[in-house]
Write an enzyme that holds these catalytic residues in place. Structure first.
Site, short mmCIF file in Angstrom:
data_model
loop_
_atom_site.label_atom_id
_atom_site.label_comp_id
_atom_site.label_asym_id
_atom_site.label_seq_id
_atom_site.Cartn_x
_atom_site.Cartn_y
_atom_site.Cartn_z
N GLU A 95 14.13 63.02 10.94
CA GLU A 95 14.48 64.21 10.18
C GLU A 95 15.87 64.07 9.56
OE1 GLU A 95 13.69 67.69 12.57
OE2 GLU A 95 11.70 66.94 13.10
N CYS A 108 22.86 65.68 6.77
CA CYS A 108 22.90 65.32 8.19
C CYS A 108 21.87 64.21 8.40
CB CYS A 108 22.59 66.57 9.01
SG CYS A 108 22.60 66.25 10.78
N CYS A 115 16.25 59.35 21.01
CA CYS A 115 17.58 59.06 21.54
C CYS A 115 17.45 58.74 23.01
CB CYS A 115 18.50 60.27 21.35
SG CYS A 115 20.22 59.94 21.78
N CYS A 119 21.06 63.92 26.87
CA CYS A 119 21.91 65.10 27.06
C CYS A 119 21.01 66.28 27.40
CB CYS A 119 22.73 65.38 25.79
SG CYS A 119 23.86 64.02 25.39
N CYS A 122 19.80 68.98 24.61
CA CYS A 122 19.42 68.50 23.28
C CYS A 122 17.92 68.23 23.22
CB CYS A 122 20.19 67.22 22.95
SG CYS A 122 19.78 66.55 21.32
N1 SAH Z 1 24.29 61.58 19.39
C1 SAH Z 1 25.42 61.96 18.57
C2 SAH Z 1 24.97 62.54 17.26
C3 SAH Z 1 24.26 63.87 17.36
S1 SAH Z 1 25.29 65.07 16.63
C4 SAH Z 1 26.31 62.89 19.35
O1 SAH Z 1 25.98 63.24 20.47
O2 SAH Z 1 27.40 63.23 18.88
C5 SAH Z 1 24.51 66.53 17.04
C6 SAH Z 1 25.46 67.50 17.76
O3 SAH Z 1 24.71 68.65 18.18
C7 SAH Z 1 26.04 66.89 19.02
O4 SAH Z 1 27.33 67.38 19.25
C8 SAH Z 1 25.09 67.43 20.06
O5 SAH Z 1 25.64 67.39 21.34
C9 SAH Z 1 24.86 68.83 19.57
N2 SAH Z 1 23.67 69.45 20.11
C10 SAH Z 1 22.62 68.84 20.68
N3 SAH Z 1 21.70 69.74 21.07
C11 SAH Z 1 22.17 70.95 20.73
C12 SAH Z 1 21.66 72.27 20.83
N4 SAH Z 1 20.47 72.51 21.35
N5 SAH Z 1 22.42 73.27 20.35
C13 SAH Z 1 23.62 73.03 19.77
N6 SAH Z 1 24.14 71.80 19.63
C14 SAH Z 1 23.44 70.78 20.12
#
Ligand code: SAH
Length: 362
Positions: A95, A108, A115, A119, A122
């Protein structure tokens, strides 16, 4: 006997396309011209590249190709954000999101199918890890966005699916093309890599790239971060903060953007804000507070607006610039952490109802 696979020119940086052409016995500048045709003019057909000699175009037909991802589904949100579900050559989906804001057009971009970092908040993590994207699949997202919005994006954030620093070489090459004068010409301050904290790769990045840095912090102490961002168990906060400090130290105008998802009752207290102030002391910083975007099956809730505002004010009083990131595209699951990269049930239903942007032959 099968023929040698053709080289996909869409994935070559300026240096690589020059050497590819020299390898064919052609001049390097023809390589640069082809690069411009692909990325500046959106042309993928050798026959349309009028400044490339006919004989060379014939050679290219036999040994090279220009392959980019296809848009399987375009989902416009009420707020002007669009999510594109892209289909890759092997049938996988990723996406890409377009976030317009006045004159600013941010794309974006995803770096992996799925991944591996798991986390806990996420939704991409739920899908598990499938594979790295190649350079053409990463820069192809910018190529497609440019075609769809009718202009070069002003900003690119490597904040889609995947951990960009876990796909180091391909992401660095694609970011070079974003910055390249003969391609998208986006300045270093407008190309941002976001990482959950792969410290050795971040140190390597400092040696080869000058893009802006965003880091997914999400917790101000190791105990909590170990749970939310499990890679913290390998590279704890002390190491991460040190590497970030060094990354921005090369340019005194630079700051680290810290992303901090606001999870109700988990990481959003004033005590957490104070711990964060201590942690970031002396590091040029700005903070993006991200209201948690829920997805089916999650155990988290987003913090109430008052809690987010109190947290933000506490950081500001300590002199840390902080903003609350607007949630964009949440009605189409295009917001942070909601990208799952498959045409899931809801999208499938919408396939019948919303305009699908078909690939338009050029
Ligand atoms: N893997 C990289 C790139 C992803 S950036 C990273 O972790 O930085 C996407 C951002 O959105 C990251 O800061 C991630 O932690 C955050 N994110 C992930 N899931 C989320 C959610 N459900 N709500 C809000 N932010 C979220």
């Amino acid at each position: 006997m099968s023929a040698a696979p053709k080289t996909n020119l869409a994935g070559l940086t300026k240096e690589r396309i020059e050497s590819f052409f020299v390898g064919l016995g052609a001049k390097a500048f023809h390589g640069r011209n082809v690069l411009k045709w692909i990325h500046k003019h959106g042309i993928t057909d050798f026959a349309a590249m009028t400044d490339v000699p006919k004989a060379l175009r014939d050679t290219l037909d036999t040994c090279a190709t220009i392959e980019l991802p296809h848009i399987a589904l375009a989902q416009p949100a009420r707020d002007g954000t669009t999510k594109w579900v892209l289909q890759l050559a092997d049938g996988q989906h990723i996406e890409t999101v377009h976030i317009p804001d006045g004159d600013r057009h941010t794309i974006c971009v995803s770096s992996q199918v799925g991944c591996a970092l798991n986390c806990s908040f996420c939704s991409t993590a739920q899908q598990g890890f499938n594979r790295n994207l190649d350079v053409a699949e990463i820069i192809g997202q910018v190529w497609l966005a440019t075609r769809e919005i009718g202009r070069t994006p002003t900003n690119v954030v490597m904040m889609g699916m995947g951990e960009p620093l876990a796909n180091f070489d391909n992401v660095v090459a694609a970011m070079d093309l974003m910055q390249e004068d003969l391609a998208y010409m986006i300045s270093k301050s407008r190309v941002t890599i976001s990482t959950s904290g792969v410290v050795p790769a971040l140190r390597r990045l400092a040696e080869v790239s000058d893009v802006s840095l965003a880091v997914s912090l999400h917790a101000p102490d190791n105990a909590l971060r170990d749970q939310l961002v499990p890679i913290n168990r390998k590279y704890p906060l002390e190491e991460l903060i040190g590497a970030c400090r060094e990354y921005v130290a090369r340019d005194h105008r630079r700051k680290v953007t810290w992303e901090y998802v606001m999870l109700d009752g988990v990481n959003d207290s004033i005590a957490h804000a104070k711990a964060m102030i201590r942690l970031l002391q002396g590091v040029p910083s700005k903070v993006n507070l991200i209201p948690f975007n829920p997805f089916p099956g999650t155990r988290y809730r987003t913090s109430p607006p008052d809690t987010i505002e109190a947290f933000r004010q506490r950081l500001r009083r300590a002199g840390i610039i902080s903003i609350t990131r607007k949630t964009r595209g949440d009605d189409i699951d295009a917001a942070c952490g909601q990208l799952v990269g498959k045409v899931h049930d809801r999208s499938r239903r919408q396939l019948d109802r919303i305009p699908v942007v078909a690939e338009t032959p050029r």
